[in-house]
Scaffold this motif. Structure first.
Motif, PDB file in Angstrom:
ATOM      1  N   LYS A 108     -58.227  56.458  30.262  1.00 51.33           N
ATOM      2  CA  LYS A 108     -58.349  57.913  30.069  1.00 51.33           C
ATOM      3  C   LYS A 108     -57.092  58.634  30.550  1.00 51.33           C
ATOM      4  CE  LYS A 108     -63.363  57.872  30.155  1.00 51.33           C
ATOM      5  NZ  LYS A 108     -64.586  58.444  30.710  1.00 51.33           N
ATOM      6  N   ILE A 109     -55.961  58.108  30.148  1.00 49.03           N
ATOM      7  CA  ILE A 109     -54.666  58.621  30.599  1.00 49.03           C
ATOM      8  C   ILE A 109     -54.316  59.900  29.851  1.00 49.03           C
ATOM      9  CG2 ILE A 109     -52.186  58.130  30.681  1.00 49.03           C
ATOM     10  CD1 ILE A 109     -53.004  55.121  30.915  1.00 49.03           C
ATOM     11  N   LYS A 110     -53.932  60.900  30.608  1.00 48.86           N
ATOM     12  CA  LYS A 110     -53.403  62.149  30.055  1.00 48.86           C
ATOM     13  C   LYS A 110     -52.023  62.327  30.662  1.00 48.86           C
ATOM     14  CE  LYS A 110     -57.971  64.132  29.683  1.00 48.86           C
ATOM     15  NZ  LYS A 110     -58.933  64.981  30.367  1.00 48.86           N
ATOM     16  N   TYR A 111     -51.016  62.382  29.802  1.00 45.71           N
ATOM     17  CA  TYR A 111     -49.627  62.415  30.250  1.00 45.71           C
ATOM     18  C   TYR A 111     -48.965  63.698  29.777  1.00 45.71           C
ATOM     19  CZ  TYR A 111     -44.648  61.245  30.286  1.00 45.71           C
ATOM     20  OH  TYR A 111     -43.291  61.261  30.470  1.00 45.71           O
ATOM     21  N   CYS A 112     -48.207  64.324  30.656  1.00 48.31           N
ATOM     22  CA  CYS A 112     -47.487  65.555  30.322  1.00 48.31           C
ATOM     23  C   CYS A 112     -45.988  65.292  30.454  1.00 48.31           C
ATOM     24  CB  CYS A 112     -47.924  66.691  31.235  1.00 48.31           C
ATOM     25  SG  CYS A 112     -47.169  68.258  30.795  1.00 48.31           S
ATOM     26  N   LYS A 113     -45.352  65.034  29.313  1.00 48.39           N
ATOM     27  CA  LYS A 113     -43.933  64.679  29.316  1.00 48.39           C
ATOM     28  C   LYS A 113     -43.063  65.810  29.851  1.00 48.39           C
ATOM     29  CE  LYS A 113     -40.405  62.789  26.256  1.00 48.39           C
ATOM     30  NZ  LYS A 113     -40.131  62.278  24.905  1.00 48.39           N
ATOM     31  N   TRP A 114     -43.334  67.035  29.422  1.00 46.39           N
ATOM     32  CA  TRP A 114     -42.451  68.142  29.790  1.00 46.39           C
ATOM     33  C   TRP A 114     -42.527  68.495  31.268  1.00 46.39           C
ATOM     34  CZ3 TRP A 114     -44.217  72.816  31.648  1.00 46.39           C
ATOM     35  CH2 TRP A 114     -45.558  73.099  31.475  1.00 46.39           C
ATOM     36  N   MET A 115     -43.597  68.095  31.970  1.00 43.48           N
ATOM     37  CA  MET A 115     -43.686  68.377  33.407  1.00 43.48           C
ATOM     38  C   MET A 115     -43.236  67.203  34.265  1.00 43.48           C
ATOM     39  SD  MET A 115     -46.892  70.915  34.068  1.00 43.48           S
ATOM     40  CE  MET A 115     -46.669  70.679  35.790  1.00 43.48           C
ATOM     41  N   SER A 116     -42.911  66.093  33.641  1.00 46.50           N
ATOM     42  CA  SER A 116     -42.487  64.913  34.380  1.00 46.50           C
ATOM     43  C   SER A 116     -41.015  65.045  34.746  1.00 46.50           C
ATOM     44  CB  SER A 116     -42.710  63.653  33.542  1.00 46.50           C
ATOM     45  OG  SER A 116     -44.086  63.482  33.268  1.00 46.50           O
ATOM     46  N   GLU A 117     -40.763  65.190  36.030  1.00 49.85           N
ATOM     47  CA  GLU A 117     -39.390  65.326  36.504  1.00 49.85           C
ATOM     48  C   GLU A 117     -38.956  64.034  37.194  1.00 49.85           C
ATOM     49  OE1 GLU A 117     -39.308  68.852  38.924  1.00 49.85           O
ATOM     50  OE2 GLU A 117     -39.705  70.156  37.218  1.00 49.85           O
ATOM     51  N   GLU A 118     -39.335  63.866  38.444  1.00 51.08           N
ATOM     52  CA  GLU A 118     -38.945  62.669  39.189  1.00 51.08           C
ATOM     53  C   GLU A 118     -39.961  61.541  39.070  1.00 51.08           C
ATOM     54  OE1 GLU A 118     -37.694  63.496  43.199  1.00 51.08           O
ATOM     55  OE2 GLU A 118     -36.914  65.438  42.608  1.00 51.08           O
ATOM     56  N   THR A 119     -41.199  61.891  38.782  1.00 54.40           N
ATOM     57  CA  THR A 119     -42.259  60.905  38.574  1.00 54.40           C
ATOM     58  C   THR A 119     -43.026  61.315  37.321  1.00 54.40           C
ATOM     59  OG1 THR A 119     -43.719  62.173  40.035  1.00 54.40           O
ATOM     60  CG2 THR A 119     -42.564  60.289  41.016  1.00 54.40           C
ATOM     61  N   HIS A 120     -43.914  60.458  36.840  1.00 53.02           N
ATOM     62  CA  HIS A 120     -44.741  60.784  35.680  1.00 53.02           C
ATOM     63  C   HIS A 120     -45.784  61.822  36.087  1.00 53.02           C
ATOM     64  CE1 HIS A 120     -42.921  57.464  33.633  1.00 53.02           C
ATOM     65  NE2 HIS A 120     -43.461  56.563  34.426  1.00 53.02           N
ATOM     66  N   CYS A 121     -45.925  62.867  35.284  1.00 51.99           N
ATOM     67  CA  CYS A 121     -46.990  63.847  35.481  1.00 51.99           C
ATOM     68  C   CYS A 121     -48.172  63.366  34.638  1.00 51.99           C
ATOM     69  CB  CYS A 121     -46.525  65.236  35.034  1.00 51.99           C
ATOM     70  SG  CYS A 121     -47.796  66.499  35.239  1.00 51.99           S
ATOM     71  N   TYR A 122     -49.249  62.999  35.300  1.00 50.87           N
ATOM     72  CA  TYR A 122     -50.380  62.429  34.568  1.00 50.87           C
ATOM     73  C   TYR A 122     -51.670  62.537  35.367  1.00 50.87           C
ATOM     74  CZ  TYR A 122     -50.550  58.294  37.588  1.00 50.87           C
ATOM     75  OH  TYR A 122     -50.694  57.455  38.670  1.00 50.87           O
ATOM     76  N   SER A 123     -52.762  62.303  34.679  1.00 53.28           N
ATOM     77  CA  SER A 123     -54.050  62.069  35.328  1.00 53.28           C
ATOM     78  C   SER A 123     -54.692  60.902  34.589  1.00 53.28           C
ATOM     79  CB  SER A 123     -54.944  63.312  35.283  1.00 53.28           C
ATOM     80  OG  SER A 123     -55.314  63.604  33.958  1.00 53.28           O
ATOM     81  N   ALA A 124     -55.496  60.145  35.313  1.00 52.34           N
ATOM     82  CA  ALA A 124     -56.129  58.966  34.719  1.00 52.34           C
ATOM     83  C   ALA A 124     -57.298  58.533  35.603  1.00 52.34           C
ATOM     84  CB  ALA A 124     -55.119  57.824  34.590  1.00 52.34           C
ATOM     85  N   ILE A 125     -58.022  57.576  35.111  1.00 54.21           N
ATOM     86  CA  ILE A 125     -59.145  56.997  35.847  1.00 54.21           C
ATOM     87  C   ILE A 125     -58.859  55.519  36.069  1.00 54.21           C
ATOM     88  CG2 ILE A 125     -61.636  56.532  35.860  1.00 54.21           C
ATOM     89  CD1 ILE A 125     -61.051  59.516  35.848  1.00 54.21           C
ATOM     90  N   VAL A 126     -59.011  55.075  37.317  1.00 57.35           N
ATOM     91  CA  VAL A 126     -58.904  53.653  37.631  1.00 57.35           C
ATOM     92  C   VAL A 126     -60.307  53.062  37.537  1.00 57.35           C
ATOM     93  CG1 VAL A 126     -58.306  51.917  39.370  1.00 57.35           C
ATOM     94  CG2 VAL A 126     -56.918  53.996  39.158  1.00 57.35           C
ATOM     95  N   TYR A 127     -60.418  52.072  36.661  1.00 59.55           N
ATOM     96  CA  TYR A 127     -61.674  51.336  36.530  1.00 59.55           C
ATOM     97  C   TYR A 127     -61.553  50.069  37.357  1.00 59.55           C
ATOM     98  CZ  TYR A 127     -63.598  54.216  32.789  1.00 59.55           C
ATOM     99  OH  TYR A 127     -64.133  55.248  32.076  1.00 59.55           O
ATOM    100  N   VAL A 128     -62.558  49.825  38.169  1.00 55.02           N
ATOM    101  CA  VAL A 128     -62.600  48.620  38.992  1.00 55.02           C
ATOM    102  C   VAL A 128     -63.804  47.812  38.540  1.00 55.02           C
ATOM    103  CG1 VAL A 128     -62.756  47.704  41.338  1.00 55.02           C
ATOM    104  CG2 VAL A 128     -61.536  49.865  40.914  1.00 55.02           C
ATOM    105  N   ASP A 129     -63.541  46.608  38.075  1.00 53.76           N
ATOM    106  CA  ASP A 129     -64.596  45.747  37.536  1.00 53.76           C
ATOM    107  C   ASP A 129     -65.455  46.506  36.519  1.00 53.76           C
ATOM    108  OD1 ASP A 129     -63.693  43.604  39.066  1.00 53.76           O
ATOM    109  OD2 ASP A 129     -64.916  44.203  40.787  1.00 53.76           O
TER     110      ASP A 129
END
Length: 166
Positions: free
Chosen positions: A7-28
């Protein structure tokens, strides 16, 4: 422990020094951790998704540090891969694949792509945005023994393209 970044949402224009994003980590296969980064060089924010708790997030982080391969930093010093580093690497893979697929779709539409001497080669035509039968016939007449990626199923052609572009 099986980790997946979804469920990655990436914002290229706001990414300066690191990736600007939100996501969900699924464990098992369970949505456990919401992660995000504002893209300004700071660390990730990590929140447990109910019914999970911050203790569960801490356990995942500890598992990462113990089980994932270490990475080399300054002066060849080795560092453990924590959850934040893992998320960053997964974002790198995601973005590489995303933009590689985009480039592939553009290239396969306007260029004849083929492998020769272990390298990806291309034939381009001036002002050509979309290949026609005339382009393909020209290629076949000049290179009868070479199979172009354009004539392969897209998934197979993309695998070959990706091997040469990464």
């Amino acid at each position: 422990m099986k980790l997946e970044l979804k469920k990655i949402k990436y914002c290229k224009w706001m990414s300066e020094e690191t990736h600007c994003y939100s996501a969900i980590v699924y464990v098992d296969d369970k949505a456990m951790i919401e992660v995000s980064n504002e893209g300004h060089g700071g660390g990730n924010s990590e929140w447990a998704i109910k019914p999970f708790t911050q203790q569960d997030v801490d356990k995942v982080n500890a598992w990462c540090e113990k089980n994932l391969p270490k990475w080399k930093g300054f002066d060849n010093k080795m560092f453990p891969t924590d959850l934040e580093m893992w998320c960053g690497e997964e974002m790198n893979k995601y973005l590489t694949d995303k933009y590689l697929k985009s480039d592939f779709k553009k290239d396969i539409k306007s260029k004849i792509l083929f492998v020769e001497n272990k390298g990806l080669r291309q034939i381009t035509f001036k002002k050509c945005k979309t290949l026609t039968d005339a382009h393909f016939n020209y290629f076949k007449s000049k290179h009868p023994n070479i199979s172009a990626l354009n004539f392969m199923p897209q998934d197979k052609a993309f695998k070959i393209y990706a091997q040469h572009m990464k």
